[in-house]
Design a protein around this motif. Structure first.
Motif, short mmCIF file in Angstrom:
data_model
loop_
_atom_site.label_atom_id
_atom_site.label_comp_id
_atom_site.label_asym_id
_atom_site.label_seq_id
_atom_site.Cartn_x
_atom_site.Cartn_y
_atom_site.Cartn_z
N HIS A 171 0.56 -1.12 -0.45
CA HIS A 171 -0.24 -0.03 0.31
C HIS A 171 0.50 0.81 0.11
CE1 HIS A 171 -2.96 -2.48 0.94
NE2 HIS A 171 -2.96 -2.93 1.81
N THR A 172 2.05 1.13 -1.10
CA THR A 172 2.78 2.38 -0.92
C THR A 172 2.21 3.46 -1.37
OG1 THR A 172 4.37 0.67 -1.08
CG2 THR A 172 5.41 3.19 -1.61
N PRO A 173 2.53 4.66 -0.98
CA PRO A 173 1.99 6.46 -1.37
C PRO A 173 2.32 6.02 -2.97
CG PRO A 173 2.62 6.30 0.66
CD PRO A 173 3.18 5.21 0.47
N PRO A 174 1.29 6.54 -3.82
CA PRO A 174 2.20 6.94 -5.55
C PRO A 174 3.13 7.08 -5.24
CG PRO A 174 -0.38 6.86 -5.44
CD PRO A 174 -0.02 6.97 -4.27
N ASP A 175 3.30 8.72 -4.74
CA ASP A 175 4.11 10.16 -5.16
C ASP A 175 5.50 9.56 -3.83
OD1 ASP A 175 3.30 11.90 -5.86
OD2 ASP A 175 3.13 13.10 -4.13
#
Length: 284
Positions: A171-175
């Motif tokens: 669930h890594t944030p896109p940025d």
């Protein structure tokens, strides 16, 4: 009696580097610029091997697989890494090398004082591929430059795809995810990256990947798991390149496939040692 994994890995690495040395010996002088840059991957492996050893105190330094002729090449300097006994010594061994800044940028775990092996492996691989692309774009004047650049960019795209598929599971944030990607691939749009990261499961993530510009080059490929899909895509592409007209790009394809085969054999051997079904690990 079973062969220890370290011994098997060393034997395969020795055979692979001997093949590399033979190819380099018979290459024309202008082609050796590219092959000499590829040899810097030996330092990457030495750094990772040293980190693995530091994570397991008491483990002896491994024997180097590099033939003496390759140890003398510019930019190839694994000796200090192989002898490092602490993280500071490992940083000193990489000082001034291609990988020094990447190692210094790694966060370390408070309980060990070391970075995690997975984070280090990913970052060094990214650093190496980015430097290889930059070398081809700005410094390389040898033969088959356009085909080599296309092949290295395709591999960069596949590395990006593999990272995205793994990062989605955490669930890594896109940025944050984009900061870990190579910028020189070009066949994964921001929309495709976001779609892969937002996918609810592996199947949906692969569907999003196949809908990207990169996916147009991967039609007809299927795999149960994302990692296997990426390995399969790489194998199919480089096998086709290997059987094209004789050129330096075909040599690069051979070396890439050889590296993948070594990895596959090590996975199979580990499966046999731990009683798993080796058929689950056979694919490149």
């Amino acid at each position: 009696a079973s062969v220890p994994s370290s011994t098997l890995g060393l034997r395969m690495s020795c055979a692979a580097w001997e093949n590399f040395a033979r190819l380099r010996r018979f290459a024309e002088v202008s082609a050796r610029e590219f092959l000499d840059f590829l040899a810097q991957k030996a330092e990457l492996r030495a750094l990772l091997g040293a980190l693995r050893r530091l994570e397991n105190p008491g483990e002896p330094a491994g024997e180097s697989p590099l033939p003496p002729a390759l140890r003398a090449l510019p930019g190839v300097r694994p000796d200090a890494a192989e002898a490092a006994q602490s993280w500071d010594e490992l940083l000193a061994a990489a000082e001034g090398s291609l990988f020094g800044p990447a190692l210094r940028a790694l966060p370390r775990e408070p309980d060990t004082g070391l970075p995690t092996y997975a984070a280090c492996a990913d970052l060094l691989e990214l650093r190496y591929e980015a430097a290889l692309l930059d070398f081809l774009r700005t410094d390389y004047r040898g033969p088959d430059g356009a085909a080599l650049t296309e092949a290295v960019r395709f591999r960069a795209d596949l590395l990006n795809a593999g990272y995205l598929l793994r990062l989605r599971r955490f669930h890594t944030p896109p940025d944050k995810a984009r900061a870990l990607l190579l910028s020189d691939g070009g066949s994964l749009t921001r929309r495709a990256e976001d779609a892969v990261l937002a996918a609810p499961d592996d199947g949906s993530a692969l569907t999003a990947l196949l809908a990207s510009p990169l996916g147009k080059r991967l039609r007809g490929l299927t795999a149960a798991e994302p990692e296997r899909f990426v390995r399969r895509a790489e194998a199919v592409y480089f096998r086709s390149l290997l059987h094209s007209a004789p050129a330096l790009s075909a040599v690069y394809a051979f070396l890439t496939l050889q590296e993948a085969e070594c990895g596959m054999l090590q996975r199979v051997h580990a499966a046999l040692l731990y009683g798993a079904d080796p058929r689950d690990f056979v694919s490149l």
